[in-house]
Structure formats: C-alpha cells, structure tokens
Write an enzyme that holds these catalytic residues in place. Structure first.
Site, PDB file in Angstrom:
ATOM      1  N   ASP A  56       4.645   4.787   1.066  1.00 19.56           N
ATOM      2  CA  ASP A  56       3.908   4.444  -0.081  1.00 19.56           C
ATOM      3  C   ASP A  56       4.446   3.188  -0.892  1.00 19.56           C
ATOM      4  O   ASP A  56       5.698   2.778  -0.425  1.00 19.56           O
ATOM      5  CB  ASP A  56       3.701   5.686  -1.109  1.00 19.56           C
ATOM      6  CG  ASP A  56       5.148   6.254  -1.689  1.00 19.56           C
ATOM      7  OD1 ASP A  56       5.839   5.258  -2.109  1.00 19.56           O
ATOM      8  OD2 ASP A  56       5.421   7.209  -1.490  1.00 19.56           O
ATOM      9  N   GLU A  57       3.772   2.603  -1.742  1.00 23.05           N
ATOM     10  CA  GLU A  57       4.229   1.392  -2.307  1.00 23.05           C
ATOM     11  C   GLU A  57       5.619   1.589  -2.922  1.00 23.05           C
ATOM     12  O   GLU A  57       6.225   0.445  -2.893  1.00 23.05           O
ATOM     13  CB  GLU A  57       3.091   1.240  -3.556  1.00 23.05           C
ATOM     14  CG  GLU A  57       3.338  -0.172  -4.295  1.00 23.05           C
ATOM     15  CD  GLU A  57       2.360  -0.380  -5.278  1.00 23.05           C
ATOM     16  OE1 GLU A  57       2.310  -1.496  -5.909  1.00 23.05           O
ATOM     17  OE2 GLU A  57       1.412   0.573  -5.555  1.00 23.05           O
TER      18      GLU A  57
END
Length: 197
Positions: A56-57
C-alpha cells in the site's frame, strides 16, 4: 535458487525498493493527474510490466515486477512466503506474538476474516533502513518496537490490521523478502533487473 520458472526468456522481471508514498501501479485509474506517485516514475519499464502483489501507499520495501502474468499468479498464491519488518507502537508482549502467529480476526471486504498461522518474532535490534520521507513519531510519545512477520497470504492491509487487532498499531512497514529474493542492500527507489523469478 529462483522462485520458479524455466524457459521464460521472452519475459522480464524486476526487483524494486518501493518508496513510501508510491502506489504499486503504473496507471492513475482516474485519479487527479499527478496526485499520486506511480511505479513508472522509478524506471523506464517495458510495456506490459505489472506489480506482483502490492504494497500500500504507506508501505515500503521489496516489490517484484514482471511482464509474465503466470509468474505473478504463482507468487501471489500461498506457496510463496513474504516477510515484513514492522515497527509497532509500543513494546509487544509474548502473548500478542502468540496471537499473531496463531491467527487473528480482521475485517476484509466487509466480513470477518481469521488470518492463517504465520511466523512472528520480535527483532532484537532496530533494522538499518534509510530514513523515511515522512517522519515517524519519536519516542517522546512512547516506546516503539520491531517485529518480523512472515505470511503466505496477502489480504489488503493485512499486516497493519493484524498488529492493530492485538493492540500494537503499525507505524512503519517494510517488506524485506519475497520467497528467496531479499531486499538486502537495495536503496530506496532502486530497480534491479532479475534473470528469473
């Protein structure tokens, strides 16, 4: 030793040290132009390159890329271990480590999901990772610790949900290994082409 595969000479494979703040994708998917950092900014990858699984980011570390969908499907299956070093809020207890290892209940796609048994242990020393681009809170707000979690599954934000479920939220998450491929001495944003996966 490679993860799999023979006779894949037409395809190309890469290991990337995904930086914090990047999406594990090449296309914006309708998001505001230039609002997110994408993998294509790290190198001139060949057409058809895809991320194998995702980080994820806010997560960092080893991300494998390939032009071969069969390889991607195999590595995303439960046959391949993924190891993460996780900085957590607080000093984890033996009981919490046991809970994580046995499996904990998390939310996934609006339903309750119990994670599969996995390998978990407390790290004796702080890993020597580069400083993150966004500052992590310091010890004035309480102690932090590091653990290793090795999974053979990969639900969305699974590690973060797992540590929260036992009362120790994740502050920093770095994937250090996928199968037999290790992050080792790669630098943030570095791309290395692999002979095989």
């Amino acid at each position: 030793m490679t993860l799999i595969l023979k006779n894949q000479s037409l395809h190309r494979h890469f290991a990337v040290y995904k930086p914090y703040g990047y999406l594990s994708q090449f296309v914006n998917n309708g998001q505001k132009q230039n609002s997110k950092k994408l993998l294509g900014e790290l190198s001139n990858f060949p057409e058809g390159t895809m991320a194998i699984g995702r980080l994820d980011e806010k997560s960092e570390g080893l991300l494998l890329l390939t032009t071969d969908g069969k390889v991607s499907n195999h590595i995303c299956s439960r046959k391949i271990e993924k190891e993460y070093y996780v900085q957590i809020d607080g000093i984890i207890t033996f009981e919490a480590i046991q809970q994580l290892a046995k499996g904990v209940e998390i939310g996934f796609e609006g339903k309750k999901y119990t994670t599969a048994p996995c390998k978990v242990f407390k790290l004796d020393s702080i890993p020597n990772f580069p400083q993150r681009s966004k500052k992590i809170r310091d010890d004035r707000h309480g102690p932090t610790g590091w653990i290793s979690i090795t999974l053979q599954e990969g639900k969305f934000r699974q590690v973060r949900k797992m540590t929260s479920a036992v009362g120790f939220p994740t502050l920093r998450l770095v994937r250090i290994r996928v199968g037999t491929i290790h992050l080792n001495d790669m630098k943030v944003g570095e791309v290395r082409e692999l002979n095989a996966l």
